[in-house]
Design an enzyme around this catalytic site. Sequence first.
Site, PDB file in Angstrom:
ATOM      1  CG  HIS A  30      -1.539  -1.093   5.876  1.00  0.00           C
ATOM      2  ND1 HIS A  30      -2.183  -0.185   6.681  1.00  0.00           N
ATOM      3  CD2 HIS A  30      -1.695  -0.649   4.609  1.00  0.00           C
ATOM      4  CE1 HIS A  30      -2.676   0.780   5.924  1.00  0.00           C
ATOM      5  NE2 HIS A  30      -2.400   0.520   4.659  1.00  0.00           N
TER       6      HIS A  30
ATOM      7  NE  ARG B 109      -0.826   4.999   8.732  1.00  0.00           N
ATOM      8  CZ  ARG B 109      -2.112   4.862   9.019  1.00  0.00           C
ATOM      9  NH1 ARG B 109      -2.528   5.005  10.254  1.00  0.00           N
ATOM     10  NH2 ARG B 109      -2.980   4.571   8.076  1.00  0.00           N
TER      11      ARG B 109
ATOM     12  CB  CYS C 159      -5.788  -0.646   4.558  1.00  0.00           C
ATOM     13  SG  CYS C 159      -5.420   0.051   2.933  1.00  0.00           S
TER      14      CYS C 159
ATOM     15  CG  ASP D  45      -0.764   4.084   5.272  1.00  0.00           C
ATOM     16  OD1 ASP D  45       0.115   4.650   5.944  1.00  0.00           O
ATOM     17  OD2 ASP D  45      -1.961   4.027   5.625  1.00  0.00           O
TER      18      ASP D  45
ATOM     19  CB  CYS E 235      -0.903  -0.004   1.231  1.00  0.00           C
ATOM     20  SG  CYS E 235      -2.049   1.406   1.278  1.00  0.00           S
TER      21      CYS E 235
HETATM   22 ZN   LIG Z   1      -3.454   1.194   3.029  1.00  0.00          ZN
END
Ligand SMILES: [Zn+2]
Length: 224
Positions: A99, A47, A102, A45, A43
């Site tokens: 993750h 993080r 999400c 993202d 992803c």
């Molecule tokens: Zn995500």
Amino acid sequence: MSTELNELFESNRRWAAEVEQREPGFFSRLLKQQTPQYLWIGCADSRVPANELVDLLPGDLFVHRNIANVVVPSDLNALSVIQYAVDALRVRHIIVVGHSNCGGVKAALNNLRVGLADNWLRHIQDVRNTHRAFLDHVPAERRVDALVELNVLEQARNVCRTTIVEDAWQRGQEVVIHGWVYGLHNGLLEDLRMTVAGIDDIEPAHARAVEAVQQRYLGDQASD
Ligand SMILES: [Zn+2]
């Protein structure tokens, strides 16, 4: 506020110096070639930074990231990455990594409108709809993570079904597909045990892994 983002250049210089100090000649060696063993599909993202999570340096991990780690056979970008990784770099493993919590999966699950990305997230809504009966039984607060895991399994299966991976297997090239999830709350990766090394493994491995997800989420509910 720094308009030139000097702080990023400063940290970059510090990082490069540290790497070079730890492993003298590191960058000049990498200059010649990259020979990563792994393709990470994760992803976007912030993080979930691929290299950091598995403590790998530049050169070890080939990476493709998009919102909610989706792999669809009409996505020329993802397909090009997979093709180059398999045919040119000859990676040994392709890992689809979702993750917990999400945002993309959450939006898809709850029909939240976020904009253009809604169209991208349609692919995850297809996964949700396929598993609707199961998801309805999962406690609301765990439903996002359940769909995160099912989405990983679906996208890992999509990787297996690309002509690129099929052709690689056909000619006897070893490439193994995996599905993992990363816990935002503890920084740990978990293997969803959908490990596929050949065409005949795809459906049985997918079915087993889906069943394990269902058992984990519904089993916990029964013991609550
Ligand atoms: Zn995500």
